[in-house]
Scaffold this motif. Sequence first.
Motif, PDB file in Angstrom:
ATOM      1  N   TYR A  89     -24.331 -19.562  29.110  1.00 19.82           N
ATOM      2  CA  TYR A  89     -23.080 -19.501  28.542  1.00 19.82           C
ATOM      3  C   TYR A  89     -22.462 -20.458  29.896  1.00 19.82           C
ATOM      4  N   LEU A  90     -22.890 -21.808  29.526  1.00 23.85           N
ATOM      5  CA  LEU A  90     -21.947 -22.976  29.568  1.00 23.85           C
ATOM      6  C   LEU A  90     -19.829 -22.774  29.870  1.00 23.85           C
ATOM      7  N   LYS A  91     -19.890 -22.233  28.457  1.00 27.39           N
ATOM      8  CA  LYS A  91     -18.401 -21.772  28.494  1.00 27.39           C
ATOM      9  C   LYS A  91     -18.167 -20.657  28.666  1.00 27.39           C
ATOM     10  N   GLU A  92     -18.469 -19.526  29.284  1.00 28.57           N
ATOM     11  CA  GLU A  92     -18.089 -18.658  29.360  1.00 28.57           C
ATOM     12  C   GLU A  92     -17.969 -17.795  31.407  1.00 28.57           C
ATOM     13  N   PRO A  93     -17.449 -17.975  31.705  1.00 27.80           N
ATOM     14  CA  PRO A  93     -17.357 -17.199  32.999  1.00 27.80           C
ATOM     15  C   PRO A  93     -18.398 -15.916  33.567  1.00 27.80           C
ATOM     16  N   VAL A  94     -19.215 -15.721  34.061  1.00 27.67           N
ATOM     17  CA  VAL A  94     -20.331 -14.980  34.253  1.00 27.67           C
ATOM     18  C   VAL A  94     -20.589 -14.995  36.459  1.00 27.67           C
ATOM     19  N   PHE A  95     -21.189 -14.074  36.547  1.00 27.37           N
ATOM     20  CA  PHE A  95     -21.510 -13.430  37.563  1.00 27.37           C
ATOM     21  C   PHE A  95     -23.026 -13.921  37.940  1.00 27.37           C
ATOM     22  N   ILE A  96     -23.892 -14.311  39.096  1.00 26.83           N
ATOM     23  CA  ILE A  96     -24.923 -14.298  38.918  1.00 26.83           C
ATOM     24  C   ILE A  96     -25.821 -13.523  40.143  1.00 26.83           C
ATOM     25  N   TYR A  97     -27.084 -12.275  39.708  1.00 27.84           N
ATOM     26  CA  TYR A  97     -27.300 -11.880  40.733  1.00 27.84           C
ATOM     27  C   TYR A  97     -28.873 -11.892  40.887  1.00 27.84           C
ATOM     28  N   PHE A  98     -29.270 -11.969  42.181  1.00 31.32           N
ATOM     29  CA  PHE A  98     -30.920 -12.056  42.478  1.00 31.32           C
ATOM     30  C   PHE A  98     -31.575 -10.622  42.938  1.00 31.32           C
ATOM     31  N   LEU A  99     -32.620 -10.484  41.634  1.00 32.28           N
ATOM     32  CA  LEU A  99     -32.638  -9.294  42.375  1.00 32.28           C
ATOM     33  C   LEU A  99     -34.383  -9.074  41.795  1.00 32.28           C
ATOM     34  N   ASP A 100     -34.737  -9.634  43.193  1.00 29.37           N
ATOM     35  CA  ASP A 100     -36.357  -9.552  43.263  1.00 29.37           C
ATOM     36  C   ASP A 100     -37.494  -8.438  42.944  1.00 29.37           C
ATOM     37  N   ASP A 101     -38.159  -8.586  43.147  1.00 24.17           N
ATOM     38  CA  ASP A 101     -38.933  -7.497  42.482  1.00 24.17           C
ATOM     39  C   ASP A 101     -39.548  -6.602  43.336  1.00 24.17           C
ATOM     40  N   ASP A 102     -38.694  -6.795  44.616  1.00 24.87           N
ATOM     41  CA  ASP A 102     -39.368  -5.596  45.676  1.00 24.87           C
ATOM     42  C   ASP A 102     -37.945  -5.176  46.047  1.00 24.87           C
ATOM     43  N   THR A 146     -31.516 -13.011  49.139  1.00 26.71           N
ATOM     44  CA  THR A 146     -30.819 -12.294  47.999  1.00 26.71           C
ATOM     45  C   THR A 146     -30.423 -11.629  47.223  1.00 26.71           C
ATOM     46  N   ALA A 147     -30.586 -10.940  47.257  1.00 24.70           N
ATOM     47  CA  ALA A 147     -29.914  -8.888  46.619  1.00 24.70           C
ATOM     48  C   ALA A 147     -28.886  -8.849  47.615  1.00 24.70           C
ATOM     49  N   MET A 148     -28.548  -9.823  48.063  1.00 27.74           N
ATOM     50  CA  MET A 148     -27.421  -9.741  49.305  1.00 27.74           C
ATOM     51  C   MET A 148     -25.879 -10.562  48.463  1.00 27.74           C
ATOM     52  N   PHE A 149     -26.677 -10.849  47.568  1.00 28.78           N
ATOM     53  CA  PHE A 149     -25.445 -12.294  46.641  1.00 28.78           C
ATOM     54  C   PHE A 149     -25.100 -12.120  45.348  1.00 28.78           C
ATOM     55  N   LEU A 150     -24.370 -12.290  45.774  1.00 28.92           N
ATOM     56  CA  LEU A 150     -23.407 -11.988  44.520  1.00 28.92           C
ATOM     57  C   LEU A 150     -22.165 -13.391  43.780  1.00 28.92           C
ATOM     58  N   CYS A 151     -22.113 -13.962  42.817  1.00 24.18           N
ATOM     59  CA  CYS A 151     -21.374 -15.088  42.878  1.00 24.18           C
ATOM     60  C   CYS A 151     -21.167 -15.544  41.084  1.00 24.18           C
ATOM     61  N   ASP A 152     -20.060 -15.876  41.201  1.00 22.74           N
ATOM     62  CA  ASP A 152     -19.466 -16.901  39.906  1.00 22.74           C
ATOM     63  C   ASP A 152     -19.928 -18.030  40.107  1.00 22.74           C
ATOM     64  N   PHE A 153     -21.332 -18.092  38.868  1.00 26.61           N
ATOM     65  CA  PHE A 153     -22.082 -18.664  38.705  1.00 26.61           C
ATOM     66  C   PHE A 153     -21.039 -20.130  38.212  1.00 26.61           C
ATOM     67  N   ASN A 154     -20.470 -20.611  37.885  1.00 22.08           N
ATOM     68  CA  ASN A 154     -19.201 -21.512  38.091  1.00 22.08           C
ATOM     69  C   ASN A 154     -19.555 -22.635  39.641  1.00 22.08           C
TER      70      ASN A 154
END
Length: 198
Positions: A89-102, A146-154
């Motif tokens: 996704y180098l040229k695409e704007p995306v958000f990342i969200y960490f969802l651990d398995d708990d 980490t599941a309380m955090f959402l960010c523009d990956f850039n």
Amino acid sequence: MKKIILITPSYRTVNLKKILKSIDFSYIEKWIIIYDGNKMDVNFQLFSDNNKIIEYTDTKIIYSVNKKYQSGCGNTQRNYALDYINKIYLKEPVFIYFLDDDNIIHPNFYNIIQKIEYNKFYTFDQLRNDGTILSGNNIKAYKIDTAMFLCDFNLVKDIKFVPENEYDTDWRYIESCYKKNIKSHIYVPEIGCYYNYL
């Protein structure tokens, strides 16, 4: 609609089908699951029939450079997913969200993400299994997950998890992202996820 990519390091695979029930793929671009190669076969997969889910299991990604630390509580697995996103996704704007398995997604998460904007870094609250609520406005040791955090990956693509940090990695990573992007941080005083509700 913003593109959101979920990242899940996993060895508790029994939880994944329950987590899947909380994911609405009309809002989610991809779910990347990185399995702990020290605990399962290299070709392990649960969701090969779902093209929205990317699964990796490889012992080569589990080790840090000096081979001293193994799974690092999912840290190297998360870093592998971040590297993947940076390539694909180098040229695409995306958000990342960490969802651990708990963790599982709270239904209100989908209301929160309808208001997000690029170039922003969001934190929100978490409902825990003992009924308490962890506030996303408190980015300190053992006070944020980490599941309380959402960010523009850039904004954070050059920040990585430190494998050696073991169990305090969540808040250290989020703190690093926060310090780099203080002016871009928005706290949303709403519950967006559950912890240990599986």
